[in-house]
Design an enzyme around this catalytic site. Structure first.
Site, mmCIF file in Angstrom:
data_model
loop_
_atom_site.group_PDB
_atom_site.id
_atom_site.type_symbol
_atom_site.label_atom_id
_atom_site.label_comp_id
_atom_site.label_asym_id
_atom_site.label_seq_id
_atom_site.Cartn_x
_atom_site.Cartn_y
_atom_site.Cartn_z
ATOM 1 N N CYS A 69 38.312 -3.261 45.683
ATOM 2 C CA CYS A 69 37.455 -4.316 45.143
ATOM 3 C C CYS A 69 37.028 -5.155 46.329
ATOM 4 O O CYS A 69 37.822 -5.914 46.871
ATOM 5 C CB CYS A 69 38.224 -5.152 44.125
ATOM 6 S SG CYS A 69 37.279 -6.584 43.568
ATOM 7 N N CYS A 195 29.417 -7.272 43.144
ATOM 8 C CA CYS A 195 30.441 -6.233 43.313
ATOM 9 C C CYS A 195 30.365 -5.818 44.766
ATOM 10 O O CYS A 195 29.349 -5.290 45.206
ATOM 11 C CB CYS A 195 30.139 -5.050 42.391
ATOM 12 S SG CYS A 195 31.126 -3.574 42.754
#
Lengths: 251, 251
Positions: A69, A195
């Site tokens: 992530c 993201c």
């Protein structure tokens, strides 16, 4: 629910509960904590363990473990640095997909994301998706105007397309002289303001399709970041902020 | 941002930052705190001031002041009682629209909402809306199946219809032997999992259109509550929970 203390952080609006590790969370606990009305709310949970090197574990809001992530890694870097767990502003963090170099700047955090690889292309509906692996899977489609895409209905269709048995993140991007402008549908989460690995995937695609190079500005609904390549390894830079501190399960 | 400590509570998924009063909040501060990604996140902010009687002030997530908030009042009642600010389980809370009696039960909280009044009816699009005042304005439409209504597009259209210069809350309800099942679009907030005054508005309408009486179960996406009338004054009963405690602006 057991007592848990956390720090809420966000990078480009990608928001996380950051918890001191080591800690083992079960999927139901993660879902409860990440519920934005009945829990604390967040895109996911980051556990940061003081070790050499510092370790990051990550759970998506739906309770699943994720390989990587990017914006979460940026939050972890700032958190570890501010707690005095890092030797200096440049250090390494161990993630489930390997060690990543990070750099805590005055006005943000830069992290190595990994080596992006173009895996192939595929057509879904009438659109051509570029499949890019950044430690996790991405399907990037070039569109005229991301703000006019119905991300809420196309995103889940592509995420769950049978050709992606593990699912995929989906990016809707446009490229011009100002860099990349994009929206993202995150696997296991839904549309988010940003993201990190998706920003790398779209910027990396732009180096191929539009010959962008150097420092590539990437605009997402949550703000602005920058992506670049260093010896084939992508880095991501942008702001990281503390939102609040809190605790659950206490009275 | 200045340092603020808060308790996050929810009643039927209607979620609030609860802060000790007296405190004056400006709209920008409220919007920042209620932002679900960049702030703490919530449908609004409740300030609870220890006084005789206890005082409640309420701000919607968009920074506007609101006259009343039924599930907010339920949270305030539990908060004040648990802090030992109330003489016993039955007490009064002063709201911007007057004093309201509250009762803290073992398994939830019951509050007086006020005297519902049917103000009239109006047609918007092809639908007939019943206009009901519960201290704040509501437009209730009876539908076959609330789960199939496009609340996200109809709600804001009705809220901002020119005939409602101050806006209106909008309820999409169906009535049967099991009570009322509904969804709600809250003025200044958007679709929420519940709205206390909206639950009263819809249940009150059901006493007129379907001759429901006594204790009326009301089902909303956030759970189940009950509405009744006592000498013309509506009360609302249901669960209230603490989500977490936190603070912003501190390190």
């Amino acid at each position: 629910m057991r007592a848990v203390s956390f720090t809420k952080m966000q990078g480009l609006g990608n928001d996380f509960l950051v918890i001191d590790g080591p800690i083992d969370l079960d999927p139901e606990e993660v879902r409860s904590l990440c519920d934005r009305r009945f829990g604390v709310g967040g895109d996911g949970i980051l556990a940061v363990t003081r070790a050499d090197p510092i370790r990051m574990d990550y759970w998506n809001a739906d309770g699943s473990r994720a390989e990587m992530c990017g914006n979460g890694l940026r939050c972890v870097a700032k958190y570890a640095y501010d707690r005095g767990w890092a030797p200096d502003r440049n250090f390494a963090i161990r993630t489930p997909v390997g060690e990543r170099g990070v750099r805590v700047l005055e006005d943000g955090v830069e992290v190595e994301i990994g080596r992006p690889i173009v895996v192939g292309q595929t057509t879904i509906g009438d659109e051509r998706y570029h499949l890019i692996d950044v430690g996790n899977p991405h399907a990037v489609v070039l569109v005229d105007d991301p703000s006019r895409v119905d991300v809420g209905s196309i995103g889940p269709r592509v995420e769950k397309d049978p050709q992606f048995p593990r699912g995929t993140n989906v990016e809707f991007a446009t490229v011009n002289d100002g860099g990349v402008t994009m929206r993202v549908w995150e696997r296991g989460v839904g549309e988010t303001t940003a993201c990190g690995t998706g920003m790398v995937a779209a910027a990396f695609l732009a180096t191929k399709t539009h010959e962008l190079e150097g420092v590539i500005p990437v605009h997402v609904p949550g703000g602005h970041g920058e992506v670049g390549l260093r010896d084939g390894v992508a880095w991501l830079r942008g702001p990281v902020e503390y939102s609040f501190r809190g605790s659950v399960g206490e009275r």
